[in-house]
Design a protein around this motif. Structure first.
Motif, mmCIF file in Angstrom:
data_model
loop_
_atom_site.group_PDB
_atom_site.id
_atom_site.type_symbol
_atom_site.label_atom_id
_atom_site.label_comp_id
_atom_site.label_asym_id
_atom_site.label_seq_id
_atom_site.Cartn_x
_atom_site.Cartn_y
_atom_site.Cartn_z
ATOM 1 N N TRP A 152 16.140 -8.799 45.067
ATOM 2 C CA TRP A 152 16.315 -7.937 43.897
ATOM 3 C C TRP A 152 16.636 -8.812 42.702
ATOM 4 N N LEU A 153 15.853 -8.682 41.657
ATOM 5 C CA LEU A 153 16.092 -9.402 40.417
ATOM 6 C C LEU A 153 17.274 -8.752 39.712
ATOM 7 N N PHE A 154 18.332 -9.513 39.473
ATOM 8 C CA PHE A 154 19.528 -8.948 38.863
ATOM 9 C C PHE A 154 19.182 -8.356 37.507
ATOM 10 N N ASN A 155 19.498 -7.063 37.338
ATOM 11 C CA ASN A 155 19.290 -6.421 36.044
ATOM 12 C C ASN A 155 20.087 -5.136 35.978
ATOM 13 N N LEU A 156 20.559 -4.823 34.794
ATOM 14 C CA LEU A 156 21.328 -3.610 34.551
ATOM 15 C C LEU A 156 20.787 -2.898 33.322
ATOM 16 N N PRO A 157 20.845 -1.573 33.303
ATOM 17 C CA PRO A 157 20.406 -0.866 32.102
ATOM 18 C C PRO A 157 21.364 -1.135 30.940
ATOM 19 N N ALA A 158 20.813 -1.200 29.742
ATOM 20 C CA ALA A 158 21.667 -1.403 28.560
ATOM 21 C C ALA A 158 22.605 -0.219 28.363
ATOM 22 N N LYS A 159 22.134 0.969 28.701
ATOM 23 C CA LYS A 159 22.967 2.165 28.595
ATOM 24 C C LYS A 159 23.899 2.261 29.799
ATOM 25 N N ASN A 160 25.039 2.851 29.544
ATOM 26 C CA ASN A 160 26.016 3.033 30.619
ATOM 27 C C ASN A 160 26.671 4.403 30.472
ATOM 28 N N ALA A 161 25.811 5.442 30.428
ATOM 29 C CA ALA A 161 26.278 6.821 30.217
ATOM 30 C C ALA A 161 27.193 6.848 28.998
ATOM 31 N N SER A 162 28.400 7.369 29.127
ATOM 32 C CA SER A 162 29.316 7.425 27.986
ATOM 33 C C SER A 162 30.309 6.275 27.985
ATOM 34 N N TYR A 163 30.109 5.303 28.897
ATOM 35 C CA TYR A 163 31.035 4.186 29.004
ATOM 36 C C TYR A 163 30.562 3.009 28.165
ATOM 37 N N GLN A 164 31.344 1.952 28.203
ATOM 38 C CA GLN A 164 31.033 0.749 27.427
ATOM 39 C C GLN A 164 29.703 0.143 27.888
ATOM 40 N N LYS A 165 28.842 -0.162 26.935
ATOM 41 C CA LYS A 165 27.537 -0.732 27.261
ATOM 42 C C LYS A 165 27.678 -2.179 27.741
ATOM 43 N N VAL A 166 26.639 -2.632 28.404
ATOM 44 C CA VAL A 166 26.607 -4.015 28.865
ATOM 45 C C VAL A 166 26.632 -4.947 27.660
ATOM 46 N N ARG A 167 27.443 -6.002 27.757
ATOM 47 C CA ARG A 167 27.540 -6.981 26.681
ATOM 48 C C ARG A 167 27.003 -8.327 27.143
ATOM 49 N N SER A 168 26.230 -8.940 26.286
ATOM 50 C CA SER A 168 25.673 -10.254 26.600
ATOM 51 C C SER A 168 26.801 -11.245 26.876
ATOM 52 N N GLY A 169 26.642 -12.061 27.925
ATOM 53 C CA GLY A 169 27.640 -13.044 28.305
ATOM 54 C C GLY A 169 28.618 -12.566 29.361
ATOM 55 N N THR A 170 28.577 -11.282 29.700
ATOM 56 C CA THR A 170 29.483 -10.739 30.722
ATOM 57 C C THR A 170 29.049 -11.208 32.105
#
Length: 537
Positions: A463-481
Motif C-alpha cells: 500500500w502506497l502511504f497516502n491520506l486524504p487532505a480532508k479530515n471531516a471536521s477535524y484538523q487537516k493533514v499538515r505537510s511535514g507531519t
C-alpha cells in the motif's frame, strides 16, 4: 445540674430523631431503580379500573411524573430512575383513596462504577451513555430467547458473556415461525379458558408473572453490560395467539403497562416492531400513534426506533424516533453505500439486519463468519453501526442451536471477533466517520491525526502511504507531519506495528503522500485494516 441534664436529653432526642429520619431515607445510586410498593384493592379489574402515578422532584428542580402499575394480588408499584444526585421527594396520585397522597423521600447517590446510565444520542450520528461515556453498539440477535426453557436461557446469558456484545435485539411476545415453534410457559396476558387446546386471552388483564420474568432477564443483561433492544410487536404470530392483531386500544394499553414497568430500567431501548410492514393489522398511521404513545409514556426518553422488512425504510425523520433500525444488506456490501444512508438521516444509523452468519437454506441466513464481520466493519468505517446474528441449524428436529431465534450456544466464528473489535473501537479518540466522504470510501477518521483504512475482501501485497487532505471536521493533514502505521488483521485479531515512520509532503490532488513515496508491505490476506496515527518520533 438538672437543667443541663434536660438539655443533654433534648440534644440526644434530636440526634436520635435525625438518625431515624436518615435511616428511613433510602439511598439509591444514580440511574438505578427506586420502588414504591402499595397495597390496594384486587376487586374488579385493577388493570383498567385503577389509575396510579407519582410526581418526583428535587427542591428547585424539574418534576418527573411516572406511572404506576398493578402487579397482582392487590399490589401496586411505582418505579423511578433518578438521574441527578441529591434528595428527591415524591407524592402519589390515584383514583383510589388508599393509594393517593403517599409521600416520601429518597437520596440519589453517585452511580457505581459500572453503571453509566441510559444510552443517548451523541453529536447527531453516534451514541453515549448518560455519564458521557461513548457507546459503540455492537449488538446481536436472539428474538425469542426469554420464551425458551430455563436451561436455554441460562446458556444464552453465558454465551453473551463470552462474546461481549453490548446490545441484544429481543421480542417481548413469543414467535410462531418456521424455525421457532415452542409454546411459551407463561403468556403476557391472563388466560380466560382453553378452546380446542388453545389459550383464549383476556387482553384487558396482563400477566404480572410474565413481566417479572422479562424484568429478571433484562437485569441479567444489564449485569453483562448489554442493552435490551426490546421489540414490542412483530408479525410472527399468524393467529396462534393473536398478539399481532389486537385492537388498537389494547396495543396502547400494552405499551403504557410495559413502559410503566420497564422505563426505569437503564438498559432498555424501544423497538416498536420487527418488520412492521408485515404486521397486516396495522398501517403507518397506527405505527405513528404507537410511537408517540411510547415517547409520551417514557419519562426518561430511552432510545426508540422501528424496523421494516428488507429495504423498507420508515420515515425516520419522525421526532419521537432517536435512530434508524434498518434491514438492508446492500449499504454494507460495498464501500461507500452506508455513508449515503448516514447522510440522509441526521440521526445515528443502525443496520439491524444485514443477513446472518449461518448454514440455513434461506439466502438471508447463510453468510460466512468472515463476511458477517466484514459487513460490520463496512458499517463502522462509514460512521454507522451493524447488528450481528447467527443462525446455524445442526439438528432439524430440535433446532435449539439457532441463536438468532432462540439463543443458547454459539456455533459460528464471527462472535469470537467481537471482543477484539470492541477493543479497537474503545481505543478511538472519537467515533468513526469517513475522512473525505464521497471520494474516499476506505479511509475513516477518528479525530486529529487518527485514521483507519479498511481493505475489506481485497488482497494486495503493498500500500502506497497516502491520506486524504480532508479530515471531516477535524484538523487537516499538515505537510511535514510524521505518522506510524499498524497493520490490523480484523479476522485473525492481530495488531502489528510497521517499522519506521512516514512523513507527509504537500498536497497533491487532495492527497498527501510520504515524501519518499514509501510503501507498506502487506500480508496476502483479506479483511486487513491499517491504523495510521500521528507520532512524535
Amino acid at each position: 445540674m438538672e437543667y443541663f441534664r434536660k438539655i443533654a436529653l433534648c440534644v440526644l432526642c434530636l440526634i436520635t430523631s435525625v438518625w431515624q429520619l436518615n435511616a428511613q431515607v433510602k439511598k439509591v445510586p444514580q440511574w438505578e431503580r427506586f420502588e414504591v410498593a402499595l397495597q390496594g384493592t384486587s376487586d374488579g379489574n385493577p388493570f383498567t379500573d385503577v389509575s396510579l402515578a407519582a410526581a418526583f422532584w428535587q427542591q428547585g428542580g424539574d418534576t418527573v411524573n411516572v406511572q404506576g402499575f398493578y402487579d397482582g394480588d392487590g399490589r401496586y408499584i411505582i418505579r423511578f430512575m433518578p438521574a441527578l444526585p441529591g434528595m428527591w421527594h415524591y407524592v402519589t396520585q390515584s383514583n383510589m383513596l388508599s393509594l393517593t397522597g403517599k409521600q416520601g423521600t429518597l437520596e440519589c447517590v453517585p452511580a457505581v462504577a459500572d453503571n453509566h446510565g441510559p444510552v443517548r444520542v451523541k453529536d447527531t450520528h453516534n451514541f453515549m451513555y448518560a455519564d458521557s461515556t461513548v457507546y459503540y453498539p455492537l449488538g446481536t440477535t436472539a428474538y425469542a430467547w426469554t420464551h425458551m426453557s430455563q436451561p436455554v436461557q441460562e446458556k444464552t446469558l453465558l454465551s453473551l458473556g463470552k462474546a461481549r456484545f453490548n446490545k441484544l435485539r429481543m421480542c417481548v411476545f413469543p414467535k410462531n415461525y418456521g424455525l421457532c415453534k415452542e409454546e411459551p410457559v407463561i403468556y403476557p396476558f391472563l388466560v380466560k379458558e382453553y378452546s380446542s387446546g388453545k389459550p383464549v386471552f383476556d387482553f384487558t388483564r396482563f400477566n404480572p408473572a410474565f413481566f417479572r420474568h422479562l424484568e429478571k432477564r433484562i437485569d441479567n443483561l444489564k449485569h453483562l453490560g448489554v442493552e435490551a433492544d426490546l421489540i414490542l410487536f412483530h408479525p410472527y404470530d399468524k393467529g396462534r395467539w393473536g398478539f399481532d392483531s389486537m385492537p388498537m386500544e389494547i396495543n396502547v394499553a400494552y405499551i403504557k403497562y410495559l413502559t410503566a414497568r420497564l422505563a426505569s430500567f437503564s438498559n432498555v431501548w424501544w423497538s416498536l416492531a420487527n418488520e412492521y410492514d408485515y404486521v397486516k393489522a396495522k398501517n403507518e398511521a397506527d405505527w405513528n400513534i404507537l410511537i408517540r404513545t411510547v415517547a409520551a409514556s417514557d419519562p426518561y426518553g430511552h432510545l426508540c426506533s422501528i424496523h421494516g422488512s428488507t429495504a423498507t425504510y420508515f420515515p425516520y425523520w419522525m421526532e419521537a424516533l432517536t435512530h434508524t433500525s434498518i434491514q438492508d444488506e446492500a449499504p454494507v456490501e460495498d464501500f461507500g453505500r452506508a455513508s449515503i444512508v448516514r447522510g440522509v438521516y441526521r440521526k445515528p444509523v443502525i443496520f439491524d439486519e444485514v443477513c446472518y452468519e449461518g448454514n440455513l437454506a434461506s439466502r438471508w441466513g447463510r453468510l460466512s463468519g468472515p463476511e458477517m464481520l466484514h459487513r460490520i466493519w463496512q458499517g463502522l468505517i462509514a460512521g454507522t453501526y451493524v447488528t450481528h446474528g447467527e443462525c446455524y441449524q445442526w439438528n432439524t428436529g430440535s433446532m435449539d442451536t439457532i441463536f438468532w431465534a432462540k439463543g443458547g450456544e454459539w456455533r459460528g466464528e464471527s462472535w469470537k471477533r467481537i471482543p477484539f473489535t470492541r477493543s479497537l473501537l474503545d481505543s478511538l479518540p472519537q467515533p468513526l466517520q469517513l475522512a473525505d466522504v464521497s471520494r474516499d470510501h476506505r479511509t475513516a477518521t477518528a479525530g486529529d491525526g487518527y485514521y483507519l483504512i479498511y481493505f475489506g475482501r481485497q488482497i494486495q501485497d503493498e500500500w502506497l502511504f497516502n491520506l486524504p487532505a480532508k479530515n471531516a471536521s477535524y484538523q487537516k493533514v499538515r505537510s511535514g507531519t510524521k505518522y506510524k502505521v499498524e497493520i490490523i488483521d480484523t479476522w485473525n485479531m492481530t495488531v502489528t506495528e510497521y517499522p519506521g515512520t512516514f512523513e507527509v509532503g504537500k498536497t497533491i490532488d487532495y492527497r498527501h503522500y510520504d515524501v519518499n513515496l514509501r510503501k507498506v508491505r502487506l500480508p496476502l490476506l483479506p479483511y486487513l485494516m491499517l491504523r495510521v496515527t500521528v507520532t512524535n518520533e
